[in-house]
Design an enzyme around this catalytic site. Sequence first.
Site, PDB file in Angstrom:
ATOM      1  N   MET A  14      26.412  40.670 -16.761  1.00 54.34           N
ATOM      2  CA  MET A  14      27.730  40.506 -17.344  1.00 54.34           C
ATOM      3  C   MET A  14      27.640  40.747 -18.846  1.00 54.34           C
ATOM      4  O   MET A  14      28.589  40.916 -19.701  1.00 54.34           O
ATOM      5  CB  MET A  14      28.000  38.856 -17.428  1.00 54.34           C
ATOM      6  N   ARG A  15      26.578  41.504 -19.301  1.00 57.22           N
ATOM      7  CA  ARG A  15      26.385  42.014 -20.515  1.00 57.22           C
ATOM      8  C   ARG A  15      27.550  43.042 -20.783  1.00 57.22           C
ATOM      9  O   ARG A  15      27.755  43.104 -21.954  1.00 57.22           O
ATOM     10  CB  ARG A  15      25.051  42.291 -21.137  1.00 57.22           C
ATOM     11  N   ALA A  16      27.512  43.950 -19.842  1.00 56.33           N
ATOM     12  CA  ALA A  16      28.538  44.977 -20.162  1.00 56.33           C
ATOM     13  C   ALA A  16      29.925  44.568 -20.460  1.00 56.33           C
ATOM     14  O   ALA A  16      30.491  44.924 -21.255  1.00 56.33           O
ATOM     15  CB  ALA A  16      28.578  45.948 -19.007  1.00 56.33           C
TER      16      ALA A  16
END
Length: 714
Positions: A274-276
Amino acid sequence: MSTPYPFTAVVGQTDLRLALLLNAVSPAVGGVLVRGEKGTAKSTAVRALSALLPQVDVVSGCRFSCAPTAPDPACPDGPHEPGPGGLRPARMVELPVGASEDRLVGALDIERALAEGVKAFEPGLLADAHRGILYVDEVNLLHDHLIDLLLDAAAMGASYVEREGVSVRHAARFLLVGTMNPEEGELRPQLLDRFGLTVEVAASREPAQRVEVVRRRLAYEDDPAGFATRWAGDEHEVRARVVAARALLPKVSLGDTALLQIAATCAGFEVDGMRADIVMARTATALAAWAGRTDVRKEDVRQAALLALPHRRRRNPFDAPGLDEDMLDRILDGFPDEEPEPDPEPEPEGPDDGGPGDGGPDGGPGGTPPQDGGSEDPGPPAEAPEAPESPGCGEAPAEAPETPQPAAQENAGPEQAAVRAAEPFRTKMLSVPGLGEGASGRRSRARTAHGRTTGAQRPRGHLTKLHLTATIQAAAPHQKARGRDGRGLVIRKDDLRQATREGREGNLVLFVVDASGSMAARQRMSAVKGAVLSLLLDAYQRRDKVGLITFRGATAELALPPTSSVDAAAARLEQLPTGGRTPLAAGLLKAHEVLRIERLRDPSRRPLLVVVTDGRATSAGNAGGRTDSSPRELAGHSARLLQAGGVASVVVDCESGPVRLGLADVLARDLGGPAVTLDGLRADSLAGLVKNVRTAVASTASPHSSSNSNRRVA
């Protein structure tokens, strides 16, 4: 201190300047990774960014840059009482590639701690970079143990230093900026994901713009202070715009439509985690603030995707990072357009308008100086496509025509077109015997700064890893002579002992690949390329340097000099044609010469020679030697020359078919290494286990192993 090159004087590189400025507006974006060829102003632009950052309010006298309004309660220089502080410029701290662990995280003074009982701590670069920029030039060449420390600090926002029961912790929140040349090797995926944005840069192919680059650089070198003064107005306006965008940032609204666009884009490109999504959201918000808006639009999401996703999309090991812009447009077109807000002050586009460096006091490409320096900073994201000289994402094949092709070779015979490599597979472990002292890696045993403790020695320089037991043992016999009164050991500098540790090193893996006509028989070359590609992937994971030699016809060629860029080796392998006779001796002599030169350049990095051939030798090629010697005899002489030089070797036997000559086994014997079949190279093969070159070396040295002449490991 020399006058830095002004940020606004950088010519072109729109995406690079925009990515850096977005991080200046919102440090939460997470930094920038700049990828590109040498000489493209990567380092110049990054070093110039610090002058545009707002000043930092710090506690007076604090070595760890604590904020006066919210000091760190665990600060080693604390505790600090909340109150007024002082302003200082934002720092840009450079981390050298060869820095030690102590230089990065700081160090306890072991000598004072033992001899004086003083708990003294010297801050490192992470403390200096807190609330500033940590810049790593050639970040892809950074040692693994430093990368691990950077990952820990970036994840926790703090640095921990542990030394023999003494613990120090301090805050370490910084903007991570790295530059790299992909030709020198790729970056570890774990660290790659820590960079918020990535940009690809390349030199302009427009003559007028190249002339302007040279003109400005020469003007700067002639009079750095005067050049900076001429650009001071533009620098001030961009700095003011950064401050205004920072103030506007909390007011920017990220609506549900924009969030859905971000989520759909990340899902469509199958990025992991989910970092993107989070980075895209922060980048789109910063883009809106930079444009002077309080709402996030579709063009902000698109530009954020182009900056935040290329290095995160799921891809094959040797694919260049990139993003399919047509696919991106299809995803975003599936959402209805939001009601556009009229631009309060539309600015007319001109040939020299669009970003810092496109015009200036020295005159732009058209010779007209700017009239409104402030208009020269990067504009809204819609202006990003103004840099036609920068290659688009995923356009690496455009470089293919620059790859030198082999010259026509004597006796080459009919050349067959290059075939595609078979699918790569996981290979068995190949390593160099003995104990080395080379670069940090994951292949062969070596004395390293990290790993399991195996002994102790007197420190050669600054003491970093204390061996406590050995130190006490060295001091114990002298306690009476030193007048010990029972209160503790009397420790002197000569008693200190450094712990010796054993870990893994990276090696130079030199591939010597047979590209003669016999290798093309029965479409063998596709399987051979697949095997070499698998070994290249293994070398990438183990942090090796690689080189590639090919031989066919009458010559042997160094297709790729030793490099950390496994991608480059894979590209050269893919283009390799076959045909002609087999000058095996020429290939081995070329390997001997390459390894001799590399030993002078990097004596601590041990080589591993991987010869991929069926063992045939039908031509002497350019190997020279006696005219009455057969090609087979010349090949044997060349192989024994490598063995005498202590080169660890492995022969990958490519012979196939019902009738086998066993020539690869003879070559392996001459080289003093094992032979392994293509099938036996697979990690999941039942044919056998290639544990270590040492096995073959030991069997060669044993008087009872002479009857086992083949020494095949398969």
